[in-house]
Design a protein around this motif. Structure first.
Motif, PDB file in Angstrom:
ATOM      1  N   ARG A 121       0.850  -1.190   0.000  1.00  8.06           N
ATOM      2  CA  ARG A 121       0.000   0.000   0.000  1.00  8.06           C
ATOM      3  C   ARG A 121       0.887   1.242   0.000  1.00  8.06           C
ATOM      4  N   THR A 122       0.684   2.119  -0.938  1.00  5.70           N
ATOM      5  CA  THR A 122       1.474   3.349  -1.030  1.00  5.70           C
ATOM      6  C   THR A 122       0.608   4.564  -0.696  1.00  5.70           C
ATOM      7  N   GLY A 123       1.275   5.692  -0.458  1.00  6.55           N
ATOM      8  CA  GLY A 123       0.562   6.933  -0.204  1.00  6.55           C
ATOM      9  C   GLY A 123      -0.100   7.000   1.155  1.00  6.55           C
ATOM     10  N   VAL A 124       0.431   6.254   2.142  1.00  7.61           N
ATOM     11  CA  VAL A 124      -0.155   6.267   3.483  1.00  7.61           C
ATOM     12  C   VAL A 124       0.917   6.594   4.518  1.00  7.61           C
ATOM     13  N   ARG A 125       0.524   7.344   5.530  1.00  2.00           N
ATOM     14  CA  ARG A 125       1.391   7.636   6.664  1.00  2.00           C
ATOM     15  C   ARG A 125       1.038   6.667   7.774  1.00  2.00           C
ATOM     16  N   ALA A 126       2.021   5.891   8.222  1.00  2.00           N
ATOM     17  CA  ALA A 126       1.797   4.870   9.247  1.00  2.00           C
ATOM     18  C   ALA A 126       2.470   5.286  10.545  1.00  2.00           C
ATOM     19  N   ALA A 138       0.103  -5.578  18.307  1.00  2.00           N
ATOM     20  CA  ALA A 138       0.525  -4.203  18.049  1.00  2.00           C
ATOM     21  C   ALA A 138      -0.547  -3.502  17.224  1.00  2.00           C
ATOM     22  N   ALA A 139      -0.484  -2.162  17.200  1.00  2.00           N
ATOM     23  CA  ALA A 139      -1.449  -1.378  16.428  1.00  2.00           C
ATOM     24  C   ALA A 139      -0.733  -0.266  15.688  1.00  2.00           C
ATOM     25  N   VAL A 140      -1.187  -0.017  14.460  1.00  2.00           N
ATOM     26  CA  VAL A 140      -0.618   1.032  13.607  1.00  2.00           C
ATOM     27  C   VAL A 140      -1.753   1.871  13.066  1.00  2.00           C
ATOM     28  N   GLY A 141      -1.662   3.192  13.254  1.00  2.00           N
ATOM     29  CA  GLY A 141      -2.631   4.110  12.702  1.00  2.00           C
ATOM     30  C   GLY A 141      -2.229   4.550  11.316  1.00  2.00           C
ATOM     31  N   LEU A 142      -3.205   4.628  10.419  1.00  2.00           N
ATOM     32  CA  LEU A 142      -2.945   5.012   9.028  1.00  2.00           C
ATOM     33  C   LEU A 142      -3.703   6.277   8.685  1.00  2.00           C
ATOM     34  N   ALA A 143      -3.084   7.079   7.849  1.00  2.00           N
ATOM     35  CA  ALA A 143      -3.747   8.268   7.316  1.00  2.00           C
ATOM     36  C   ALA A 143      -3.166   8.546   5.947  1.00  2.00           C
ATOM     37  N   PRO A 144      -3.939   9.149   5.047  1.00  2.00           N
ATOM     38  CA  PRO A 144      -3.356   9.591   3.783  1.00  2.00           C
ATOM     39  C   PRO A 144      -2.220  10.569   4.064  1.00  2.00           C
ATOM     40  N   VAL A 145      -1.223  10.577   3.214  1.00  2.00           N
ATOM     41  CA  VAL A 145      -0.066  11.437   3.424  1.00  2.00           C
ATOM     42  C   VAL A 145      -0.455  12.893   3.553  1.00  2.00           C
ATOM     43  N   ASP A 146      -1.496  13.338   2.831  1.00  2.00           N
ATOM     44  CA  ASP A 146      -1.877  14.747   2.857  1.00  2.00           C
ATOM     45  C   ASP A 146      -2.903  15.074   3.935  1.00  2.00           C
ATOM     46  N   ALA A 147      -3.224  14.108   4.812  1.00  2.00           N
ATOM     47  CA  ALA A 147      -4.204  14.367   5.863  1.00  2.00           C
ATOM     48  C   ALA A 147      -3.551  15.083   7.033  1.00  2.00           C
ATOM     49  N   PRO A 148      -4.318  15.920   7.782  1.00  2.00           N
ATOM     50  CA  PRO A 148      -3.756  16.559   8.982  1.00  2.00           C
ATOM     51  C   PRO A 148      -3.515  15.529  10.073  1.00  2.00           C
ATOM     52  N   VAL A 149      -2.640  15.840  10.988  1.00  2.00           N
ATOM     53  CA  VAL A 149      -2.291  14.918  12.070  1.00  2.00           C
ATOM     54  C   VAL A 149      -2.760  15.506  13.386  1.00  2.00           C
ATOM     55  N   ASP A 150      -3.636  14.791  14.102  1.00  2.00           N
ATOM     56  CA  ASP A 150      -4.123  15.263  15.395  1.00  2.00           C
ATOM     57  C   ASP A 150      -3.113  14.996  16.500  1.00  2.00           C
ATOM     58  N   ALA A 151      -2.596  13.747  16.537  1.00  2.00           N
ATOM     59  CA  ALA A 151      -1.676  13.350  17.601  1.00  2.00           C
ATOM     60  C   ALA A 151      -0.247  13.553  17.141  1.00  2.00           C
ATOM     61  N   VAL A 170      -5.753  10.161  11.961  1.00  2.00           N
ATOM     62  CA  VAL A 170      -5.535   8.718  11.976  1.00  2.00           C
ATOM     63  C   VAL A 170      -6.889   8.024  11.845  1.00  2.00           C
ATOM     64  N   PRO A 171      -7.488   8.009  10.648  1.00  2.00           N
ATOM     65  CA  PRO A 171      -8.839   7.488  10.478  1.00  2.00           C
ATOM     66  C   PRO A 171      -8.913   5.971  10.465  1.00  2.00           C
ATOM     67  N   GLU A 172      -7.788   5.301  10.397  1.00  2.00           N
ATOM     68  CA  GLU A 172      -7.818   3.839  10.285  1.00  2.00           C
ATOM     69  C   GLU A 172      -6.735   3.257  11.173  1.00  2.00           C
ATOM     70  N   THR A 173      -7.050   2.165  11.855  1.00  2.00           N
ATOM     71  CA  THR A 173      -6.069   1.470  12.678  1.00  2.00           C
ATOM     72  C   THR A 173      -6.013   0.012  12.254  1.00  2.00           C
ATOM     73  N   LEU A 174      -4.798  -0.494  12.087  1.00  2.00           N
ATOM     74  CA  LEU A 174      -4.584  -1.900  11.755  1.00  2.00           C
ATOM     75  C   LEU A 174      -3.899  -2.588  12.919  1.00  2.00           C
ATOM     76  N   GLY A 175      -4.371  -3.770  13.257  1.00  2.00           N
ATOM     77  CA  GLY A 175      -3.696  -4.595  14.246  1.00  2.00           C
ATOM     78  C   GLY A 175      -2.707  -5.521  13.562  1.00  2.00           C
ATOM     79  N   ALA A 176      -1.688  -5.935  14.300  1.00  2.00           N
ATOM     80  CA  ALA A 176      -0.671  -6.808  13.718  1.00  2.00           C
ATOM     81  C   ALA A 176      -0.032  -7.670  14.795  1.00  2.00           C
ATOM     82  N   ASP A 177       0.309  -8.877  14.418  1.00  2.00           N
ATOM     83  CA  ASP A 177       1.070  -9.737  15.321  1.00  2.00           C
ATOM     84  C   ASP A 177       2.527  -9.287  15.401  1.00  2.00           C
ATOM     85  N   LEU A 178       2.992  -8.591  14.358  1.00  2.00           N
ATOM     86  CA  LEU A 178       4.365  -8.092  14.313  1.00  2.00           C
ATOM     87  C   LEU A 178       4.387  -6.829  13.470  1.00  2.00           C
TER      88      LEU A 178
END
Length: 414
Positions: A121-126, A138-151, A170-178
């Motif tokens: 996936r390209t064009g995302v800020r993780a 673990a958890a990773v928040g995703l946002a489009p590169v041009d989106a504002p950052v709250d945190a 950070v409109p989307e959060t992905l969980g991950a084992d690693l």
């Protein structure tokens, strides 16, 4: 099937995706850039890097791109040879040659090797919002590169209390084992995991890199050392030339007249083919980078279920050509320890135990080499050159500096 998130689609990130995919992981690679365009011009894949690529099924594909079969070595600005070596000498000493190719070619090979279970996936800020632990993913928040950052981009706590999903940034959060953070020298993940650790510091010099057409006439591959300046000219498999240079300079300085004009002032009176290369150089093709390195090692290369890889874990000076090679080693070692049924936190700790001592030693050796090339006084440079010439009376002697680095082999798979 366990799932891994890889932050960054550079050489290290793609190699980690291949290694984990081959072990049965489902992998998503998250890249900030809108398209996959490798940063940099060329890369020297050393024997240790080739063996890492063997573990990924790509070693022979890179060896097939070998373009240098003759002699080369180290020169002075007048053209006098200080040390000579050959590819055969490197292969005899370390079991493999050094292969020069463009970074784009290596990235494309890695991308073509991604297993079916890997998604890019390209064009995302993780942003890592929770590094995970034994009892939680673990958890990773995703946002489009041009989106504002709250945190704050690099402000997370061990339990993910900051930077969690739900804000506009950070409109989307992905969980991950690693989570594998291969997010570069100025890694936001590293700052989040180890906020008290010193950031990479300026090494005192800047670099230029470019790929250009081969100049008229033949030349031997070489690196040339002057007073606080070096230049390297290396042939590439496609017939072009990879050139790189460095010079002592203040951090953040830029040439008012352009980089080509500055290169001409710094190197234009050095031996052939440097003047011709510089004269024919398009300004837009020059990549200039201030060098930062981490001579103070991190306490670990992981925290919970999140690991750091490549420059994010051990940024180093480029003087022994090991940045990309160490990232390849990292990826292979991680894949060896992180099987799909393994305890992920224990595997991350084993990864740190295997990689931290080695990469610390390589970073420090690269820093020592950098100090040699940034000498500026005439007496110091004369002593350095005399010592180099005396120590490199045979092609094998010129390669001793890579003992303990280029002879690395992957550990057995757990």
């Amino acid at each position: 099937m366990p799932h891994a998130l890889v932050l960054g689609a550079g050489i290290g990130g793609l190699a980690a995706a291949v290694a984990l995919g081959d072990r049965g992981w489902s992998v998503t690679v998250l890249e900030r850039a809108p398209v996959l365009e490798p940063v940099g011009a060329g890369i020297g894949v050393a024997p240790n890097g080739l063996r890492a690529l063997d573990a990924l099924g790509l070693g022979d594909a890179v060896r097939a791109r070998r373009s240098w079969d003759g002699a080369g070595g180290l020169r002075t600005p007048s053209g006098r040879w200080l040390a000579r070596t050959t590819q055969d000498a490197a292969a005899e000493r370390f079991g493999d040659p050094i292969v020069l190719l463009t970074r784009s070619a290596l990235v494309e090979l890695l991308r073509s090797r991604l297993p079916d279970g890997v998604t890019l996936r390209t064009g995302v800020r993780a942003t890592v919002t929770d590094p995970g632990a034994d009892d939680r993913r673990a958890a990773v928040g995703l946002a489009p590169v041009d989106a504002p950052v709250d945190a704050p981009e690099d402000g997370v706590s061990a339990d993910g209390a900051e930077g969690t999903a739900g804000g506009a940034g950070v409109p989307e959060t992905l969980g991950a084992d690693l989570v594998v953070a291969a997010d570069g020298i100025h890694s936001a993940t590293r700052r989040a995991l180890f906020p008290a650790h010193p950031a990479p510091r300026y090494a005192g010099f800047t670099t230029w890199r470019f790929v250009t057409e081969t100049p008229a006439g033949r030349f031997a591959p070489h690196e040339t050392w002057g007073r606080g300046r070096i230049w390297g000219t290396q042939p590439l498999p496609d017939g072009r030339v990879y050139a790189y240079a460095s010079a002592v300079a203040p951090a953040g300085h830029r040439a008012p007249g352009g980089e080509r004009e500055l290169l001409g002032r710094l190197f234009g009176r050095w031996h052939a083919p440097l003047p011709e290369l510089i004269g024919a150089l398009p300004e837009a093709s020059v990549i200039r980078t201030d060098v930062h390195h981490m001579t103070d090692p991190l306490p670990a290369h992981h925290r919970g279920r999140t690991v750091l890889l490549g420059d994010a874990a051990h940024a180093m000076a480029p003087n022994i050509g090991q940045g990309g090679n160490q990232a390849l080693e990292d990826a292979v070692v991680l894949g060896r320890f992180a099987g799909p049924s393994d305890d992920v936190v224990a595997a991350a700790a084993a990864y740190t135990a295997e990689r931290l001592p080695r990469t610390t030693a390589v970073v420090r050796r690269a820093a020592r080499a950098a100090r040699m090339t940034t000498l500026t006084s005439v007496p110091a440079c004369l002593l350095r050159n005399t010592a180099l010439a005396a120590a490199a009376r045979t092609p094998q002697a010129a390669l001793r500096a890579m003992d303990g680095i280029a002879d690395w082999r992957p550990p057995p798979r757990t």
